[in-house]
Design an enzyme around this catalytic site. Structure first.
Site, PDB file in Angstrom:
ATOM      1  N   CYS A   1       3.407  -0.512  -8.553  1.00 42.01           N
ATOM      2  CA  CYS A   1       3.961  -1.837  -8.328  1.00 42.01           C
ATOM      3  C   CYS A   1       4.529  -2.387  -9.636  1.00 42.01           C
ATOM      4  O   CYS A   1       3.829  -2.450 -10.639  1.00 42.01           O
ATOM      5  CB  CYS A   1       2.867  -2.762  -7.793  1.00 42.01           C
ATOM      6  SG  CYS A   1       3.509  -4.286  -7.125  1.00 42.01           S
ATOM      7  N   CYS A  51       0.863  -1.173   0.000  1.00 40.93           N
ATOM      8  CA  CYS A  51       0.000   0.000   0.000  1.00 40.93           C
ATOM      9  C   CYS A  51       0.903   1.229   0.000  1.00 40.93           C
ATOM     10  O   CYS A  51       2.121   1.098   0.055  1.00 40.93           O
ATOM     11  CB  CYS A  51      -1.018  -0.003   1.137  1.00 40.93           C
ATOM     12  SG  CYS A  51      -0.356   0.108   2.795  1.00 40.93           S
ATOM     13  N   CYS A  76      -2.397   1.232  -4.153  1.00 38.77           N
ATOM     14  CA  CYS A  76      -1.143   1.897  -4.522  1.00 38.77           C
ATOM     15  C   CYS A  76      -1.077   2.194  -6.011  1.00 38.77           C
ATOM     16  O   CYS A  76      -0.066   2.655  -6.518  1.00 38.77           O
ATOM     17  CB  CYS A  76       0.075   1.094  -4.073  1.00 38.77           C
ATOM     18  SG  CYS A  76       0.273  -0.500  -4.872  1.00 38.77           S
TER      19      CYS A  76
END
Length: 144
Positions: A93, A15, A89
């Site tokens: 990633c 996160c 997020c």
């Protein structure tokens, strides 16, 4: 003498601040898998400390995440994980083919009181129990 790679499944929770949701998820996975899953958590912009209300909510269930520290998300953490679970997020990633990715839509506990954080915690627990079963394991019961 060479070392054998870990045969344990591994999961990474990501996160933004690595201070609430991802830390609660990691705490649950460690506790409910009984160490049968390698657990990592990280954030794209880690906070200075774990959310104290998240800590309190987890302590209510006997899981202590007080000693955890928010960590920066690294490419290596993603590469070394079988399952990558993001929690708000966005696209930060890194993506690697062959990894299992999930995005869990969960309310952010930041700035919320304990009464608002408990339902988030409980939703994370349910998802972790399901994840453990999907990994072919049986979740443990938490001590009362």
């Amino acid at each position: 003498m060479t070392t054998q790679p870990s045969t344990k499944p591994s999961a990474l929770f990501v996160c933004v601040h690595n201070a609430g949701r991802s830390q609660m998820a990691a705490g649950f996975l460690r506790a409910l898998s009984g160490g049968q899953v390698e657990v990592r958590s990280a954030g794209s912009m880690p906070a200075d400390q774990i959310n104290p209300v998240a800590v309190e909510a987890m302590l209510e269930l006997g899981i202590d995440i007080r000693d955890e520290k928010p960590k920066i998300l690294t490419t290596e953490a993603v590469q070394d994980s079988d399952v990558v679970i993001t929690m708000g997020c966005g696209d930060v990633c890194p993506f690697f083919p062959g990894k299992r990715y999930e995005d869990w839509k969960l309310e952010d506990p930041a700035g919320q009181g304990i009464d608002s954080v408990r339902p988030i915690r409980d939703e994370i627990r349910t998802r972790i129990e399901n994840l453990i079963r999907e990994l072919g394991l049986e979740p443990l019961d938490l001590p009362a």
